[in-house]
Design a protein around this motif. Structure first.
Motif, PDB file in Angstrom:
ATOM      1  N   LEU A  34       9.504  35.168  -0.627  1.00  0.00           N
ATOM      2  CA  LEU A  34       9.677  35.983  -1.613  1.00  0.00           C
ATOM      3  C   LEU A  34       8.666  36.168  -2.481  1.00  0.00           C
ATOM      4  CD1 LEU A  34      11.928  38.173  -2.735  1.00  0.00           C
ATOM      5  CD2 LEU A  34      12.878  35.878  -3.882  1.00  0.00           C
ATOM      6  N   GLN A  35       7.987  34.913  -2.852  1.00  0.00           N
ATOM      7  CA  GLN A  35       6.950  35.151  -3.657  1.00  0.00           C
ATOM      8  C   GLN A  35       5.717  35.993  -2.995  1.00  0.00           C
ATOM      9  OE1 GLN A  35       5.747  30.627  -4.020  1.00  0.00           O
ATOM     10  NE2 GLN A  35       5.415  31.030  -6.361  1.00  0.00           N
ATOM     11  N   GLU A  36       5.464  35.355  -1.673  1.00  0.00           N
ATOM     12  CA  GLU A  36       4.340  36.146  -1.128  1.00  0.00           C
ATOM     13  C   GLU A  36       4.378  37.579  -1.030  1.00  0.00           C
ATOM     14  OE1 GLU A  36       2.507  36.270   3.490  1.00  0.00           O
ATOM     15  OE2 GLU A  36       3.692  34.771   2.866  1.00  0.00           O
ATOM     16  N   THR A  37       5.540  38.302  -0.604  1.00  0.00           N
ATOM     17  CA  THR A  37       5.834  39.488  -0.473  1.00  0.00           C
ATOM     18  C   THR A  37       5.726  40.306  -2.012  1.00  0.00           C
ATOM     19  OG1 THR A  37       8.623  39.090  -0.696  1.00  0.00           O
ATOM     20  CG2 THR A  37       7.445  39.517   1.555  1.00  0.00           C
ATOM     21  N   THR A  38       6.350  39.687  -3.201  1.00  0.00           N
ATOM     22  CA  THR A  38       6.284  40.206  -4.326  1.00  0.00           C
ATOM     23  C   THR A  38       4.814  40.372  -5.026  1.00  0.00           C
ATOM     24  OG1 THR A  38       8.433  39.088  -4.844  1.00  0.00           O
ATOM     25  CG2 THR A  38       6.974  39.903  -6.643  1.00  0.00           C
ATOM     26  N   LEU A  39       3.817  39.329  -4.535  1.00  0.00           N
ATOM     27  CA  LEU A  39       2.640  39.316  -4.864  1.00  0.00           C
ATOM     28  C   LEU A  39       1.968  40.367  -4.132  1.00  0.00           C
ATOM     29  CD1 LEU A  39       1.825  35.502  -5.544  1.00  0.00           C
ATOM     30  CD2 LEU A  39       2.117  37.114  -7.354  1.00  0.00           C
ATOM     31  N   LEU A  40       2.225  40.660  -3.134  1.00  0.00           N
ATOM     32  CA  LEU A  40       1.714  41.900  -2.234  1.00  0.00           C
ATOM     33  C   LEU A  40       2.240  43.138  -2.487  1.00  0.00           C
ATOM     34  CD1 LEU A  40       1.536  40.002   1.212  1.00  0.00           C
ATOM     35  CD2 LEU A  40      -0.446  40.544  -0.425  1.00  0.00           C
ATOM     36  N   HIS A  41       3.058  43.217  -3.523  1.00  0.00           N
ATOM     37  CA  HIS A  41       3.591  44.528  -4.387  1.00  0.00           C
ATOM     38  C   HIS A  41       4.551  45.116  -3.232  1.00  0.00           C
ATOM     39  CE1 HIS A  41       0.548  45.424  -7.521  1.00  0.00           C
ATOM     40  NE2 HIS A  41       0.146  44.105  -6.955  1.00  0.00           N
ATOM     41  N   HIS A  42       5.366  43.993  -2.275  1.00  0.00           N
ATOM     42  CA  HIS A  42       6.666  44.433  -1.563  1.00  0.00           C
ATOM     43  C   HIS A  42       7.763  43.854  -1.976  1.00  0.00           C
ATOM     44  CE1 HIS A  42       3.651  46.201   1.222  1.00  0.00           C
ATOM     45  NE2 HIS A  42       2.768  45.340   1.193  1.00  0.00           N
ATOM     46  N   ALA A  43       8.727  44.840  -2.221  1.00  0.00           N
ATOM     47  CA  ALA A  43       9.927  44.312  -2.534  1.00  0.00           C
ATOM     48  C   ALA A  43      11.025  43.959  -0.924  1.00  0.00           C
ATOM     49  CB  ALA A  43      10.858  45.135  -3.398  1.00  0.00           C
ATOM     50  N   PRO A  44      11.569  42.879  -1.210  1.00  0.00           N
ATOM     51  CA  PRO A  44      12.476  42.848  -0.094  1.00  0.00           C
ATOM     52  C   PRO A  44      13.136  43.867   0.379  1.00  0.00           C
ATOM     53  CG  PRO A  44      13.144  41.106  -1.695  1.00  0.00           C
ATOM     54  CD  PRO A  44      12.068  41.902  -2.205  1.00  0.00           C
ATOM     55  N   GLN A  45      13.468  44.120   1.657  1.00  0.00           N
ATOM     56  CA  GLN A  45      14.178  45.298   1.997  1.00  0.00           C
ATOM     57  C   GLN A  45      15.315  44.941   2.804  1.00  0.00           C
ATOM     58  OE1 GLN A  45      11.171  48.110   3.802  1.00  0.00           O
ATOM     59  NE2 GLN A  45      10.430  48.668   1.915  1.00  0.00           N
ATOM     60  N   GLY A  46      16.197  44.266   2.215  1.00  0.00           N
ATOM     61  CA  GLY A  46      17.482  44.125   2.856  1.00  0.00           C
ATOM     62  C   GLY A  46      18.589  45.274   2.778  1.00  0.00           C
ATOM     63  N   GLU A  47      19.386  44.975   3.767  1.00  0.00           N
ATOM     64  CA  GLU A  47      20.491  46.062   3.784  1.00  0.00           C
ATOM     65  C   GLU A  47      21.572  45.986   2.887  1.00  0.00           C
ATOM     66  OE1 GLU A  47      20.884  48.478   6.330  1.00  0.00           O
ATOM     67  OE2 GLU A  47      18.879  47.794   7.090  1.00  0.00           O
ATOM     68  N   TYR A  48      22.031  47.015   2.206  1.00  0.00           N
ATOM     69  CA  TYR A  48      22.997  46.919   1.409  1.00  0.00           C
ATOM     70  C   TYR A  48      24.234  46.637   2.078  1.00  0.00           C
ATOM     71  CZ  TYR A  48      20.496  48.172  -2.663  1.00  0.00           C
ATOM     72  OH  TYR A  48      19.721  48.380  -3.861  1.00  0.00           O
ATOM     73  N   ARG A  49      25.197  46.016   1.446  1.00  0.00           N
ATOM     74  CA  ARG A  49      26.382  45.555   2.131  1.00  0.00           C
ATOM     75  C   ARG A  49      27.443  46.458   1.293  1.00  0.00           C
ATOM     76  NH1 ARG A  49      30.121  41.314   0.513  1.00  0.00           N
ATOM     77  NH2 ARG A  49      28.741  40.940  -1.143  1.00  0.00           N
ATOM     78  N   GLY A  50      28.043  47.217   2.065  1.00  0.00           N
ATOM     79  CA  GLY A  50      29.267  47.896   1.540  1.00  0.00           C
ATOM     80  C   GLY A  50      30.688  47.288   1.861  1.00  0.00           C
TER      81      GLY A  50
END
Length: 123
Positions: free
Chosen positions: A48-64
């Motif tokens: 999560l640290q790595e993706t955040t510092l690379l300006h990418h947010a996690p792209q998880g699926e929303y749970r309905g």
């Protein structure tokens, strides 16, 4: 309101992401995705640290899912890594937002909420 510089490194710091993980997991430790994230917490936070510092947010699926309170409604909940990032951002920015809100705003604020709002209205 004066602008506050928010550094992405502050949001992505290990300590902040660890605190955010525990806040996001509160009351949800029985869920499989939360257990998986917490069982491998160092790896999960590092990713999560790595993706955040690379300006990418996690792209998880929303749970309905549906709730019945008092009527049937469809709710969409963010994935657990997304929720951790939401909490991490709020940990850093909350004090700035609090300064800009009026006294009688009660929703989603520390030491406030619907019960305190009802008491204020009754006054």
């Amino acid at each position: 309101m004066k602008r506050q510089h928010i550094d992405l490194a502050d949001i992505a710091s290990y300590e902040n992401l660890l605190l955010a993980t525990w806040k996001a997991a509160r009351g949800k430790h029985q869920r499989k995705d939360v257990r998986q994230f917490c069982d491998e917490i160092d790896t999960s936070i590092a990713q999560l640290q790595e993706t955040t510092l690379l300006h990418h947010a996690p792209q998880g699926e929303y749970r309905g899912f549906y709730i019945h309170d008092p009527k049937k409604r469809l709710i969409h909940a963010a994935s657990f890594p997304d929720r951790v990032l939401h909490h991490a951002i709020l940990n850093v920015t909350e004090s700035t937002f609090e300064k800009g809100l009026i006294e009688h705003s009660y929703a989603c604020r520390p030491n406030k909420g619907s019960h305190r709002a009802v008491l204020q209205v009754q006054k």
